[in-house]
Motif scaffolding. Structure first.
Motif, short mmCIF file in Angstrom:
data_model
loop_
_atom_site.label_atom_id
_atom_site.label_comp_id
_atom_site.label_asym_id
_atom_site.label_seq_id
_atom_site.Cartn_x
_atom_site.Cartn_y
_atom_site.Cartn_z
N ARG A 192 0.84 -1.19 0.00
CA ARG A 192 0.00 0.00 0.00
C ARG A 192 0.88 1.25 0.00
NH1 ARG A 192 -2.57 -0.44 6.13
NH2 ARG A 192 -0.64 0.02 7.28
N GLN A 193 0.28 2.31 -0.48
CA GLN A 193 0.99 3.58 -0.52
C GLN A 193 0.02 4.69 -0.16
OE1 GLN A 193 3.06 4.38 -4.20
NE2 GLN A 193 4.46 5.79 -3.17
N ALA A 194 0.32 5.36 0.93
CA ALA A 194 -0.46 6.51 1.37
C ALA A 194 0.15 7.77 0.77
CB ALA A 194 -0.47 6.58 2.89
N PRO A 195 -0.62 8.84 0.67
CA PRO A 195 -0.09 10.09 0.10
C PRO A 195 1.15 10.57 0.84
CG PRO A 195 -2.47 10.21 0.30
CD PRO A 195 -2.06 8.95 0.99
N GLY A 196 2.19 10.85 0.08
CA GLY A 196 3.41 11.36 0.67
C GLY A 196 4.29 10.32 1.33
N LYS A 197 3.91 9.06 1.24
CA LYS A 197 4.69 8.00 1.88
C LYS A 197 5.18 7.00 0.84
CE LYS A 197 2.51 8.24 6.42
NZ LYS A 197 1.88 7.45 7.52
N GLU A 198 6.18 6.21 1.23
CA GLU A 198 6.68 5.17 0.35
C GLU A 198 5.73 3.97 0.34
OE1 GLU A 198 11.49 6.05 0.72
OE2 GLU A 198 10.65 4.18 1.49
N ARG A 199 5.82 3.22 -0.74
CA ARG A 199 5.03 2.00 -0.82
C ARG A 199 5.56 0.99 0.20
NH1 ARG A 199 3.44 0.01 -6.76
NH2 ARG A 199 3.05 2.25 -6.76
N GLU A 200 4.65 0.34 0.92
CA GLU A 200 5.07 -0.56 1.98
C GLU A 200 4.36 -1.90 1.88
OE1 GLU A 200 4.03 0.99 5.83
OE2 GLU A 200 1.88 1.00 5.40
N PHE A 201 5.06 -2.93 2.35
CA PHE A 201 4.52 -4.28 2.39
C PHE A 201 3.40 -4.36 3.41
CE2 PHE A 201 4.78 -8.87 2.12
CZ PHE A 201 4.45 -9.31 3.39
N VAL A 202 2.32 -5.04 3.04
CA VAL A 202 1.20 -5.25 3.95
C VAL A 202 1.10 -6.72 4.35
CG1 VAL A 202 -1.30 -5.09 4.25
CG2 VAL A 202 -0.07 -3.30 2.97
N VAL A 203 1.00 -7.57 3.36
CA VAL A 203 0.87 -9.01 3.63
C VAL A 203 1.29 -9.78 2.40
CG1 VAL A 203 -1.56 -9.03 2.95
CG2 VAL A 203 -0.71 -10.79 4.50
N GLY A 204 1.87 -10.96 2.61
CA GLY A 204 2.29 -11.78 1.49
C GLY A 204 2.07 -13.24 1.76
N ILE A 205 2.04 -14.01 0.68
CA ILE A 205 1.87 -15.46 0.80
C ILE A 205 2.71 -16.13 -0.27
CG2 ILE A 205 -0.19 -15.51 -0.66
CD1 ILE A 205 -1.25 -17.73 1.24
N SER A 206 3.35 -17.22 0.11
CA SER A 206 4.14 -17.98 -0.85
C SER A 206 3.34 -19.15 -1.40
CB SER A 206 5.42 -18.51 -0.18
OG SER A 206 5.07 -19.50 0.78
N ALA A 218 2.75 -13.79 5.99
CA ALA A 218 3.14 -12.86 7.04
C ALA A 218 2.53 -11.51 6.72
CB ALA A 218 4.65 -12.75 7.15
N ASP A 219 2.31 -10.71 7.76
CA ASP A 219 1.72 -9.40 7.57
C ASP A 219 2.41 -8.38 8.45
OD1 ASP A 219 -0.05 -8.68 10.11
OD2 ASP A 219 -0.38 -10.80 9.70
N SER A 220 2.12 -7.13 8.17
CA SER A 220 2.70 -6.03 8.94
C SER A 220 1.63 -5.26 9.69
CB SER A 220 3.44 -5.07 7.99
OG SER A 220 2.52 -4.46 7.10
N VAL A 221 0.44 -5.83 9.81
CA VAL A 221 -0.68 -5.11 10.40
C VAL A 221 -1.28 -5.85 11.58
CG1 VAL A 221 -1.30 -3.78 8.34
CG2 VAL A 221 -2.15 -6.13 8.60
N GLN A 222 -0.44 -6.54 12.31
CA GLN A 222 -0.83 -7.19 13.57
C GLN A 222 -2.03 -8.13 13.39
OE1 GLN A 222 -0.57 -3.47 13.70
NE2 GLN A 222 1.61 -4.02 13.77
N GLY A 223 -2.03 -8.84 12.26
CA GLY A 223 -3.02 -9.88 12.07
C GLY A 223 -4.40 -9.40 11.68
N ARG A 224 -4.57 -8.12 11.43
CA ARG A 224 -5.91 -7.62 11.06
C ARG A 224 -6.26 -7.97 9.62
NH1 ARG A 224 -6.33 -2.37 10.68
NH2 ARG A 224 -4.08 -1.97 10.58
N PHE A 225 -5.26 -8.19 8.80
CA PHE A 225 -5.49 -8.49 7.38
C PHE A 225 -5.06 -9.92 7.09
CE2 PHE A 225 -4.64 -3.82 5.90
CZ PHE A 225 -5.64 -3.38 6.74
N THR A 226 -5.77 -10.56 6.17
CA THR A 226 -5.45 -11.94 5.80
C THR A 226 -5.39 -12.04 4.29
OG1 THR A 226 -6.66 -12.76 7.74
CG2 THR A 226 -6.17 -14.34 5.97
N ILE A 227 -4.36 -12.69 3.80
CA ILE A 227 -4.21 -12.92 2.37
C ILE A 227 -4.54 -14.37 2.07
CG2 ILE A 227 -1.75 -13.50 2.55
CD1 ILE A 227 -1.36 -12.14 -0.18
#
Length: 121
Positions: free
Chosen positions: A39-53, A59-68
């Motif tokens: 995700r990318q918010a205005p004025g910020k760099e694009r950042e990893f949220v969640v991924g799956i192999s 793994a996620d960076s949002v304390q388990g609130r999001f699921t892929i």
């Protein structure tokens, strides 16, 4: 080569949920090892949220609130977002790459066009 198209973004109140979809066409989706949402918010760099192999490691960076999740038969990856917060407001992108597990935006060669998620307080 693969083409990725995200959908499902929109406006939601804080505490609500949304499910994003990323449909792939072209190269077989399941042939990519890594699929991820950034995700990318205005004025910020694009950042990893969640991924799956391909093996199912996630793994996620949002304390388990999001699921892929991924549905190889439908060539689609999903992002279920719960307990949304105003700071989750951003353009969300799906991306894939062939290599090993990575949360680095620079490792991903193929990107969708993004879908806007806005969380109101």
């Amino acid at each position: 080569q693969v083409q990725l198209v995200e959908s499902g973004g929109g406006l939601v109140q804080a505490g609500g949920s949304l499910r994003l979809s990323c449909a792939a066409s072209g190269r077989t989706f399941s042939s990519y090892n890594m699929m991820a949402w950034f995700r990318q918010a205005p004025g910020k760099e694009r950042e990893f949220v969640v991924g799956i192999s391909r093996s199912g490691r996630s793994a996620d960076s949002v304390q388990g609130r999001f699921t892929i999740s991924r549905d190889n038969a439908k060539n689609t990856v999903y992002l279920q977002m719960n307990s949304l917060k105003p700071e989750d407001t951003a353009v969300y992108y799906c991306a894939v790459h062939d290599g090993s597990w990575s949360m680095n935006v620079n490792d991903y060669a193929y990107w969708g066009q993004g879908t806007q998620v806005t969380v109101s307080s």
